[in-house]
Design a protein around this motif. Sequence first.
Motif, mmCIF file in Angstrom:
data_model
loop_
_atom_site.group_PDB
_atom_site.id
_atom_site.type_symbol
_atom_site.label_atom_id
_atom_site.label_comp_id
_atom_site.label_asym_id
_atom_site.label_seq_id
_atom_site.Cartn_x
_atom_site.Cartn_y
_atom_site.Cartn_z
ATOM 1 N N LEU A 18 0.858 -1.183 0.000
ATOM 2 C CA LEU A 18 0.000 0.000 0.000
ATOM 3 C C LEU A 18 0.898 1.238 0.000
ATOM 4 N N ASN A 33 -2.820 5.739 -10.924
ATOM 5 C CA ASN A 33 -2.789 4.770 -12.016
ATOM 6 C C ASN A 33 -1.382 4.234 -12.286
ATOM 7 N N GLU A 53 -3.592 6.902 10.767
ATOM 8 C CA GLU A 53 -4.009 5.490 10.705
ATOM 9 C C GLU A 53 -3.615 4.877 9.357
ATOM 10 N N VAL B 26 -9.555 12.187 -6.948
ATOM 11 C CA VAL B 26 -8.804 11.283 -7.815
ATOM 12 C C VAL B 26 -9.555 10.988 -9.112
ATOM 13 N N THR B 67 -11.867 10.763 -1.073
ATOM 14 C CA THR B 67 -10.856 11.639 -0.438
ATOM 15 C C THR B 67 -11.588 12.629 0.461
ATOM 16 N N LEU B 68 -12.214 12.081 1.470
ATOM 17 C CA LEU B 68 -13.094 12.906 2.294
ATOM 18 C C LEU B 68 -12.353 13.853 3.214
ATOM 19 N N SER B 69 -13.037 14.916 3.609
ATOM 20 C CA SER B 69 -12.614 15.779 4.703
ATOM 21 C C SER B 69 -13.883 16.425 5.238
ATOM 22 N N GLU B 70 -13.779 17.069 6.402
ATOM 23 C CA GLU B 70 -14.990 17.459 7.133
ATOM 24 C C GLU B 70 -15.915 18.366 6.327
ATOM 25 N N ALA B 99 -11.109 0.815 6.030
ATOM 26 C CA ALA B 99 -9.667 1.074 5.993
ATOM 27 C C ALA B 99 -9.238 2.004 7.114
ATOM 28 N N THR B 100 -10.074 2.994 7.417
ATOM 29 C CA THR B 100 -9.819 3.845 8.593
ATOM 30 C C THR B 100 -11.148 4.032 9.319
ATOM 31 N N ARG B 101 -11.049 4.313 10.596
ATOM 32 C CA ARG B 101 -12.272 4.533 11.377
ATOM 33 C C ARG B 101 -13.062 5.712 10.821
ATOM 34 N N TYR B 102 -12.343 6.737 10.368
ATOM 35 C CA TYR B 102 -13.012 7.946 9.866
ATOM 36 C C TYR B 102 -13.873 7.638 8.641
ATOM 37 N N ARG B 103 -13.371 6.789 7.772
ATOM 38 C CA ARG B 103 -14.150 6.440 6.588
ATOM 39 C C ARG B 103 -15.383 5.602 6.960
ATOM 40 N N ARG B 137 -7.173 -3.254 1.978
ATOM 41 C CA ARG B 137 -5.851 -2.641 1.974
ATOM 42 C C ARG B 137 -5.969 -1.332 1.216
ATOM 43 N N GLY B 138 -6.025 -0.233 1.944
ATOM 44 C CA GLY B 138 -6.286 1.052 1.316
ATOM 45 C C GLY B 138 -7.732 1.090 0.891
ATOM 46 N N VAL B 139 -7.974 1.037 -0.398
ATOM 47 C CA VAL B 139 -9.359 1.027 -0.883
ATOM 48 C C VAL B 139 -9.658 -0.251 -1.654
ATOM 49 N N GLU B 140 -8.791 -1.246 -1.490
ATOM 50 C CA GLU B 140 -8.905 -2.483 -2.258
ATOM 51 C C GLU B 140 -9.349 -3.620 -1.352
ATOM 52 N N THR B 191 -7.569 2.932 -11.822
ATOM 53 C CA THR B 191 -8.159 3.504 -10.610
ATOM 54 C C THR B 191 -9.475 4.205 -10.953
#
Lengths: 263, 263, 263
Positions: A18, A33, A53, B26, B67-70, B99-103, B137-140, B191
């Motif tokens: 990753l 990509n 994280e 992305v 690619t989130l943010s608040e 992948a992360t708690r935030y997501r 793993r990441g977004v996979e 991607t």
Amino acid sequence: MSLQTGADLRAIRERKPLVHQITNYVVMNETANATLALGALPVMAHAPQEVEEMAAVAGALVLNIGTLSEHWVEAMLLAGQAANAGSVPIVLDPVGAGATRYRTMTAQRLLDGLDIAVVRGNAAEIATLAGREAQIRGVESVGAEAGPELAQAAARALGCVASVTGPVDHISDGEGQYAVANGHELLGTVTGTGCMATAITGCFLAVRAGAPLEAATEALVAFGVAAEDAAGEARGPGTFHAALYDALAGLDPEGLDARAKVE
Amino acid sequence: MSLQTGADLRAIRERKPLVHQITNYVVMNETANATLALGALPVMAHAPQEVEEMAAVAGALVLNIGTLSEHWVEAMLLAGQAANAGSVPIVLDPVGAGATRYRTMTAQRLLDGLDIAVVRGNAAEIATLAGREAQIRGVESVGAEAGPELAQAAARALGCVASVTGPVDHISDGEGQYAVANGHELLGTVTGTGCMATAITGCFLAVRAGAPLEAATEALVAFGVAAEDAAGEARGPGTFHAALYDALAGLDPEGLDARAKVE
Amino acid sequence: MSLQTGADLRAIRERKPLVHQITNYVVMNETANATLALGALPVMAHAPQEVEEMAAVAGALVLNIGTLSEHWVEAMLLAGQAANAGSVPIVLDPVGAGATRYRTMTAQRLLDGLDIAVVRGNAAEIATLAGREAQIRGVESVGAEAGPELAQAAARALGCVASVTGPVDHISDGEGQYAVANGHELLGTVTGTGCMATAITGCFLAVRAGAPLEAATEALVAFGVAAEDAAGEARGPGTFHAALYDALAGLDPEGLDARAKVE
């Protein structure tokens, strides 16, 4: 240590590390990509709530200041500290250092605050960070070409591997030194190919963290050979760009070391 | 209800519905181009000053947390409430949930706060939201493949259509169930193809809001058939990516239902 | 003043002007690549800490509100004021003006607060800014086609060159007037081609700041001819998109004026 580009490419494809990237808006799709085509797994994440994280579980962290702003720089520092704490190698792309004071200062702030494994940039960006005069127009180096001396001096000044790309790339850790003549002039006609080289440096670092000089060199060999292959399929910048991903995915680990133009 | 992918594609091209997308950096260009190539009209807008106005006049709303943010999450909630108020269907892409708690928390927050018509994700993302163990793993998704049981369980747990993509896609509303075997393995080398599938789900929802299970299934049939066509023109990920837009634009409504590999 | 598209393209390639772009997330890569393929140097920078410094040394400034938010608008104003102070010409792309009140007001705020050389938009966007009724769906003009009268009226109302693109483009400074029939319908199938036209307008402004009417017209001739060349290589939107960069890079200054379809 010696170069083993083919073996390390094989390792990338087997382990699919990753590669966490906090990078600029212009090239996010392109570096994702390129990472994926090579065989690793990209992830883009920049929220302060999640960068630590994500970086902690990554194989490498890529920081790129191509379209920086304050919140993103803070996220880079947070992610970088988490990477350092977990011994995840970091590659920094100081896009446009020297073009504005803010970019130069931000690159220095990241270099001061984090343990960076490799800095990958063009001659003007690296010269700026090494405290020299440099000519840059926007994000394009327009001064003299890089020589091996610049890479070595920058590596000593910055305390990390300096990877200076150009018609011939020069990579140094302050002691050892490589020059890579792979690549193609069409790379200069597509935006973000420097950023892709940085992302690919991250991929190689992920499987060879203990040898950043070799990882950075192998990345430029692999990327340069892919560019050579892509050029054969291209009629200009647009078709070259598409062919570059084909070529990265098609890289044959078997013949890769024989195609390296390294000194 | 039954599947009528060709007829609904024809409706998209005739009505050209506006598909409002609040998505990640992305893939913005890619999902806009996929939407346009299919025949609908994409618009990207994320400012709190305008998202309600835009969502209210859209045919569908696409929310993607890649690619989130608040600030963006708040804009998604505002847009989603306006969409709900106007009966504009919403499709959610919970990129990287698990992948992360935030997501994970953000995806749950959107599911709790909004009336979502369809959630489209990979097996790990959907399993996470359904409260199961998952490997990402990441977004996979790197765990076990999705089966029909996951789609059904997720639909019941989340109270909306669950569209789980993979080598075979499984779509369920908790009662009815479809499996779609169209597609090509090259989709995994570029991607944002998952995000494109979500955007195209939005296009079909815009013309068939009353049948979200069928709309979500038809979207994956159309996208899968386009991928099959594109693969025939490709030499790797880069040329496949370009050919995918050609293929979406070239989809023939006439023969589409006959090419569907649906169970 | 007269049109000299070939000579000005040659000047762009010789001088390689820096074109500073504060633009939307969807098309950043695309407008950077179009700028580079034509022969100029793009740079994207939006941080308040650096936009003034960057704009001041640029050959032209491109402002594009396609995915606007408050911080970006403030950066556009800062950059624009620095550009005005240094006599750097500005081109504005009012993406989606008329679609939401926020977009309309922001475009007006930029027009009021800055000395804009050229506004480049579709018929609905330009009509909205000229105070007329217009039909827009997202960012797509769906009303009547632009005629020469709209360009002239808008130029007079806004006090700058109005460049209205469509099947035939109309450019006016309120007195002089050009119509450009170059181009290809495939341009409408790829997102961001309008934004590319704006970026290329910036490139021509950079070498012909004293004649914005001619610069704006030449940009649409060059871009239109490139689109015609690209269409010959394309099988759909995706391959057209790649071929467009090839064609921009391959534009021959020699024969360019003879290929102009200008009235």
